[in-house]
Design an enzyme around this catalytic site. Structure first.
Site, PDB file in Angstrom:
ATOM      1  N   CYS A   1      40.859  51.187 -11.163  1.00  0.00           N
ATOM      2  CA  CYS A   1      41.796  52.298 -11.319  1.00  0.00           C
ATOM      3  C   CYS A   1      43.062  52.105 -10.479  1.00  0.00           C
ATOM      4  O   CYS A   1      44.164  52.383 -10.942  1.00  0.00           O
ATOM      5  CB  CYS A   1      41.097  53.612 -10.979  1.00  0.00           C
ATOM      6  SG  CYS A   1      39.791  54.027 -12.154  1.00  0.00           S
TER       7      CYS A   1
ATOM      8  N   HIS B   1      37.009  55.894 -16.677  1.00  0.00           N
ATOM      9  CA  HIS B   1      37.082  56.693 -15.452  1.00  0.00           C
ATOM     10  C   HIS B   1      38.140  57.775 -15.626  1.00  0.00           C
ATOM     11  O   HIS B   1      39.059  57.650 -16.455  1.00  0.00           O
ATOM     12  CB  HIS B   1      37.460  55.815 -14.263  1.00  0.00           C
ATOM     13  CG  HIS B   1      36.387  54.870 -13.840  1.00  0.00           C
ATOM     14  ND1 HIS B   1      36.430  54.192 -12.646  1.00  0.00           N
ATOM     15  CD2 HIS B   1      35.236  54.479 -14.442  1.00  0.00           C
ATOM     16  CE1 HIS B   1      35.357  53.430 -12.527  1.00  0.00           C
ATOM     17  NE2 HIS B   1      34.616  53.582 -13.617  1.00  0.00           N
TER      18      HIS B   1
ATOM     19  N   GLU C   1      40.702  58.543 -13.858  1.00  0.00           N
ATOM     20  CA  GLU C   1      42.065  58.057 -13.649  1.00  0.00           C
ATOM     21  C   GLU C   1      42.587  57.299 -14.863  1.00  0.00           C
ATOM     22  O   GLU C   1      43.732  57.468 -15.272  1.00  0.00           O
ATOM     23  CB  GLU C   1      42.129  57.132 -12.429  1.00  0.00           C
ATOM     24  CG  GLU C   1      41.636  57.739 -11.136  1.00  0.00           C
ATOM     25  CD  GLU C   1      40.160  57.465 -10.867  1.00  0.00           C
ATOM     26  OE1 GLU C   1      39.312  57.779 -11.730  1.00  0.00           O
ATOM     27  OE2 GLU C   1      39.849  56.948  -9.783  1.00  0.00           O
TER      28      GLU C   1
ATOM     29  N   CYS D   1      38.536  53.425  -7.547  1.00  0.00           N
ATOM     30  CA  CYS D   1      37.991  52.071  -7.443  1.00  0.00           C
ATOM     31  C   CYS D   1      39.110  51.051  -7.682  1.00  0.00           C
ATOM     32  O   CYS D   1      40.245  51.401  -8.015  1.00  0.00           O
ATOM     33  CB  CYS D   1      36.872  51.881  -8.470  1.00  0.00           C
ATOM     34  SG  CYS D   1      37.467  51.803 -10.179  1.00  0.00           S
TER      35      CYS D   1
END
Length: 155
Positions: free
Chosen positions: A92, A59, A61, A89
């Site tokens: 993260c 992701h 992040e 999410c």
């Protein structure tokens, strides 16, 4: 930019995250971008790379956290602000808490999987040993429009 430049600096950093989200979209990824800033300096950046890296954890992040950790030669990132175009999410947010990120500023809310108030609020679990400051809605319209447009084209 200098530290504590306030809302104008926050907006400029979020615009950089949006630029990275556009880069993700160009690569066929869901358009999410993230930057990490410490004392007014960019120390980490990332965009979604799940598909291109065959990595469910890639992701924006997480990629930004990895970049910042490598640049600072430290897995802890106190004093840092993470700007991301979509509400993070649980994976993260957990990584941000473990990294000791001071503040996360996100754009679009994610009512399905967002872990900063969208679907639930992971920082509200009072067993964490770190408090994560959260600000949502920064350039939310632009971030939401980019995501909506991306998914509309995919359908």
């Amino acid at each position: 930019m200098k530290p504590n430049d306030g809302p104008q600096a926050d907006r400029a950093w979020m615009e950089q995250a949006l630029s990275l989200a556009r880069q993700a979209e160009e690569e066929g990824e869901v358009p999410v971008g993230a930057v990490i800033v410490k004392e007014g300096l960019l120390i980490g950046k990332g965009w979604n790379r799940n598909i291109t890296q065959d990595d469910p954890s890639a992701h924006a992040e997480i990629n930004a956290l990895r970049d910042a950790g490598q640049r600072l030669h430290n897995y802890r990132l106190p004093g840092c602000v993470l700007y991301v175009t979509l509400e993070p999410c649980a994976m993260c947010v957990g990584a941000m808490i473990h990294a000791r990120i001071d503040h996360v500023i996100f754009g679009a809310a994610d009512p399905k999987t967002g872990a900063l108030g969208g679907a639930f609020s992971l920082p509200d679990v009072n067993t964490h040993n770190h408090v994560l400051q959260v600000t949502g809605g920064m350039l939310a319209g632009e971030a939401s429009d980019m995501l909506r447009s991306f998914f509309r084209r995919r359908r």
